[in-house]
Design a protein around this motif. Sequence first.
Motif, PDB file in Angstrom:
ATOM      1  N   THR A 164      19.182  -6.629 -16.329  1.00  0.00           N
ATOM      2  CA  THR A 164      18.265  -6.036 -15.359  1.00  0.00           C
ATOM      3  C   THR A 164      17.101  -6.997 -15.134  1.00  0.00           C
ATOM      4  OG1 THR A 164      18.821  -3.761 -15.882  1.00  0.00           O
ATOM      5  CG2 THR A 164      16.668  -4.144 -14.889  1.00  0.00           C
ATOM      6  N   VAL A 165      16.854  -7.293 -13.861  1.00  0.00           N
ATOM      7  CA  VAL A 165      15.766  -8.202 -13.461  1.00  0.00           C
ATOM      8  C   VAL A 165      14.642  -7.352 -12.881  1.00  0.00           C
ATOM      9  CG1 VAL A 165      15.137 -10.176 -12.032  1.00  0.00           C
ATOM     10  CG2 VAL A 165      17.474  -9.968 -12.896  1.00  0.00           C
ATOM     11  N   ARG A 166      13.426  -7.574 -13.351  1.00  0.00           N
ATOM     12  CA  ARG A 166      12.267  -6.842 -12.834  1.00  0.00           C
ATOM     13  C   ARG A 166      11.330  -7.826 -12.141  1.00  0.00           C
ATOM     14  NH1 ARG A 166       7.972  -4.405 -16.923  1.00  0.00           N
ATOM     15  NH2 ARG A 166       7.239  -6.570 -16.774  1.00  0.00           N
ATOM     16  N   ARG A 167      10.945  -7.459 -10.910  1.00  0.00           N
ATOM     17  CA  ARG A 167      10.020  -8.325 -10.162  1.00  0.00           C
ATOM     18  C   ARG A 167       9.086  -7.451  -9.346  1.00  0.00           C
ATOM     19  NH1 ARG A 167      11.522 -13.026  -5.632  1.00  0.00           N
ATOM     20  NH2 ARG A 167       9.609 -14.258  -5.915  1.00  0.00           N
ATOM     21  N   SER A 168       7.809  -7.718  -9.459  1.00  0.00           N
ATOM     22  CA  SER A 168       6.815  -6.917  -8.731  1.00  0.00           C
ATOM     23  C   SER A 168       6.325  -7.675  -7.507  1.00  0.00           C
ATOM     24  CB  SER A 168       5.628  -6.585  -9.646  1.00  0.00           C
ATOM     25  OG  SER A 168       4.891  -7.758  -9.932  1.00  0.00           O
ATOM     26  N   VAL A 169       5.777  -6.934  -6.550  1.00  0.00           N
ATOM     27  CA  VAL A 169       5.205  -7.546  -5.356  1.00  0.00           C
ATOM     28  C   VAL A 169       3.839  -8.149  -5.678  1.00  0.00           C
ATOM     29  CG1 VAL A 169       4.421  -7.122  -2.989  1.00  0.00           C
ATOM     30  CG2 VAL A 169       6.475  -5.976  -3.874  1.00  0.00           C
TER      31      VAL A 169
ATOM     32  N   PHE B 190       5.352  -9.230   1.625  1.00  0.00           N
ATOM     33  CA  PHE B 190       4.063  -9.945   1.544  1.00  0.00           C
ATOM     34  C   PHE B 190       3.317  -9.913   2.880  1.00  0.00           C
ATOM     35  CE2 PHE B 190       7.048 -12.048  -1.431  1.00  0.00           C
ATOM     36  CZ  PHE B 190       6.468 -11.594  -2.599  1.00  0.00           C
ATOM     37  N   LYS B 191       4.073  -9.795   3.949  1.00  0.00           N
ATOM     38  CA  LYS B 191       3.424  -9.680   5.262  1.00  0.00           C
ATOM     39  C   LYS B 191       2.660  -8.363   5.367  1.00  0.00           C
ATOM     40  CE  LYS B 191       4.503 -10.108  10.193  1.00  0.00           C
ATOM     41  NZ  LYS B 191       5.587 -10.287  11.191  1.00  0.00           N
ATOM     42  N   HIS B 192       3.171  -7.332   4.697  1.00  0.00           N
ATOM     43  CA  HIS B 192       2.509  -6.018   4.692  1.00  0.00           C
ATOM     44  C   HIS B 192       2.134  -5.671   3.253  1.00  0.00           C
ATOM     45  CE1 HIS B 192       3.979  -5.617   8.811  1.00  0.00           C
ATOM     46  NE2 HIS B 192       5.164  -6.000   8.366  1.00  0.00           N
ATOM     47  N   ILE B 193       1.397  -6.552   2.635  1.00  0.00           N
ATOM     48  CA  ILE B 193       1.084  -6.450   1.214  1.00  0.00           C
ATOM     49  C   ILE B 193       0.344  -5.162   0.882  1.00  0.00           C
ATOM     50  CG2 ILE B 193      -1.062  -7.749   1.457  1.00  0.00           C
ATOM     51  CD1 ILE B 193       1.407  -7.980  -1.489  1.00  0.00           C
ATOM     52  N   GLU B 194      -0.463  -4.640   1.777  1.00  0.00           N
ATOM     53  CA  GLU B 194      -1.211  -3.413   1.497  1.00  0.00           C
ATOM     54  C   GLU B 194      -0.278  -2.226   1.322  1.00  0.00           C
ATOM     55  OE1 GLU B 194      -4.395  -2.993   0.786  1.00  0.00           O
ATOM     56  OE2 GLU B 194      -4.507  -5.180   0.839  1.00  0.00           O
ATOM     57  N   CYS B 195       0.869  -2.287   1.990  1.00  0.00           N
ATOM     58  CA  CYS B 195       1.835  -1.182   1.862  1.00  0.00           C
ATOM     59  C   CYS B 195       2.658  -1.291   0.582  1.00  0.00           C
ATOM     60  CB  CYS B 195       2.783  -1.182   3.068  1.00  0.00           C
ATOM     61  SG  CYS B 195       1.992  -0.847   4.641  1.00  0.00           S
ATOM     62  N   PHE B 196       2.896  -2.526   0.117  1.00  0.00           N
ATOM     63  CA  PHE B 196       3.861  -2.732  -0.961  1.00  0.00           C
ATOM     64  C   PHE B 196       3.264  -3.310  -2.244  1.00  0.00           C
ATOM     65  CE2 PHE B 196       6.326  -3.008   3.006  1.00  0.00           C
ATOM     66  CZ  PHE B 196       7.287  -2.036   2.766  1.00  0.00           C
ATOM     67  N   LYS B 197       1.961  -3.453  -2.301  1.00  0.00           N
ATOM     68  CA  LYS B 197       1.354  -4.135  -3.446  1.00  0.00           C
ATOM     69  C   LYS B 197       1.640  -3.446  -4.784  1.00  0.00           C
ATOM     70  CE  LYS B 197      -3.102  -1.843  -2.694  1.00  0.00           C
ATOM     71  NZ  LYS B 197      -4.553  -2.050  -2.411  1.00  0.00           N
ATOM     72  N   ASP B 198       1.933  -2.141  -4.757  1.00  0.00           N
ATOM     73  CA  ASP B 198       2.188  -1.415  -6.006  1.00  0.00           C
ATOM     74  C   ASP B 198       3.680  -1.269  -6.315  1.00  0.00           C
ATOM     75  OD1 ASP B 198      -0.548  -1.024  -6.413  1.00  0.00           O
ATOM     76  OD2 ASP B 198      -0.551   0.763  -5.137  1.00  0.00           O
TER      77      ASP B 198
END
Length: 583
Positions: free
Chosen positions: A77-82, A53-61
């Motif tokens: 299986t657990v699915r979680r998105s940024v 979340f600190k580098h949300i632009e890198c990991f938003k997808d």
Amino acid sequence: MPIVLGPELNVVFAEIRMPENRNRDTHNLGKTTVGRLLDFCFLAKRNSRFFLFKHIECFKDFVFLLEIELFDGNYITVRRSVAEPSKIAFKKHSIRHQDFSALPESEWDHVDVPFDRARELLDSLLNWRSLKPWSYRKVLGYLIRSQDDFRDVFQLRKFAGPHADWKPFMAHILGFNAELVVEHYKKEADLKELEQKVLAIRQELGGEIEDASKIDGLLLLKQQEVDKKQQFLDSFDFRSQDKSDTKQLVEKVDEQISMLNQRRYSLYYNRKKIVTSLEEDQILFNPDEASKLFKEAGILFPEQIKRDYAQLISFNKAITDERRGYLMEERTEIEAELRTINAELNSLGKRRSELISFLSSTDFFDKYKRLTSELVTLRADIEGLVRRREFVHRLQQFRANIRKLDEERIHLQAAIETDVERKSATSDSLFSRIRLFFNEIVEDVIGQKALLSVFINQGGHLDFRAELLDEAGIATSADRGFSYKKLLCIAFDLAILRAHLDDLFPRFAFHDGVFESLDDRKKENLLGVIRQYNALGIQTIITLIDSDLPPRAVNESVFDASEIAVLLHDEGDSGRLFKMKPW
């Protein structure tokens, strides 16, 4: 790229291939990040400082999936998105290593589950029943240890708050009666709350605490006075009240006026004497005029006589000035007292006039109004006393409750002490087994005994200690070094897992930088212990860089290829965990 973790040893291995990077402390390849991702997929709370979340632009997808084996042989299986970390999806299946990254939404068992509900659902699916009544999240800090979590064996970084947040849980996994510990903290919290209420009541009472008996006595007297005045009003007969006022006039008011007049007369007399003394102290003799008179009369030595008189006058003036100072000071004090007496006499005179007016009044309605006003004042006083009595009664009740709670707290503390003593002395207790496993691990690695101990501190709470022992069985300071402190943490985590192998308890551990700061022989020993625990059914994930490997002959590997879960290197972005530039 998927990370496949086997049921035993899994290594996140970083190779430093570039010579210029050999002496660097950090390399930002991502080996520590694997543990953070595990925690994220186990539904850690969103934190703006967390790297995703600190580098949300890198990991938003990015979308992360974690496959967990359950006790019944199935998988979840657990699915979680940024982008939407509070909306979780779950899929239960019977075959491992499934890739559900492209699975349609309709085929997931649960989709867009709110965060808190998702935690509850995952807790139920994991079925780590031996942790109850605590959630699965409580133990994860010991199962996924970052470098910051090696500073203390028992109190993790996230447990920096009140001890009541983690000590009962620690007592539970060590095999002690955690309910007693929870109840003990609860009693202390209740005691603190009651003490705050007592403080508030004391402030409401103005800091002066009166006993209820005294207040009840004052209420009785006030009520009696109200009854009398009410009776006078009801009968419209003021004779008794007239007699009471007459007695007050004669015995109190007149007596005070008389005493004050006598004192005022005495003060006036003393002031007059002072004024007279001040006037008499004036020296009327003039030496110059006397000298002229002596010349006219033909007296010899007139200048000598003049000089002698001047000296005498100067001497007398010095004495007179000092005496005048005392007299002036006394006059000031007398005049101040006279002003006070005059004010009191004016007040008493007014009161005397009112009483005489009451006695001489023929208008009963004036007297009725006056008595009614006095009744209102009395009843207001009674209401104030009633409120005060209520405060005092509440204060007494709170104090009684405090004594009761304190007794219960002491009983709980005694019960905790008994529980600790009994289970520490019993060789087959869970705590004793954990102790033995802990010492066995440390002794196998460094050839030195180690001791886990639990005791009651001066505050009546449990304290936990992990120490290295010398040959005489005395605690040493070796455990204070970071490398040995890390070893104690690893040994503790593995001992806990082994002691709970027969329970519905997690069976994995992640340790970051496991071999750092250890010498080569101890690295070999620790690796041997880890493999031994893998054989018992405990899955371990460790991270290290190639410079921390124990030595091997040329072309001989420390790990099997199947044990390398992630291979990282510093030859470009392809060797990093996310195949991208450092953020």
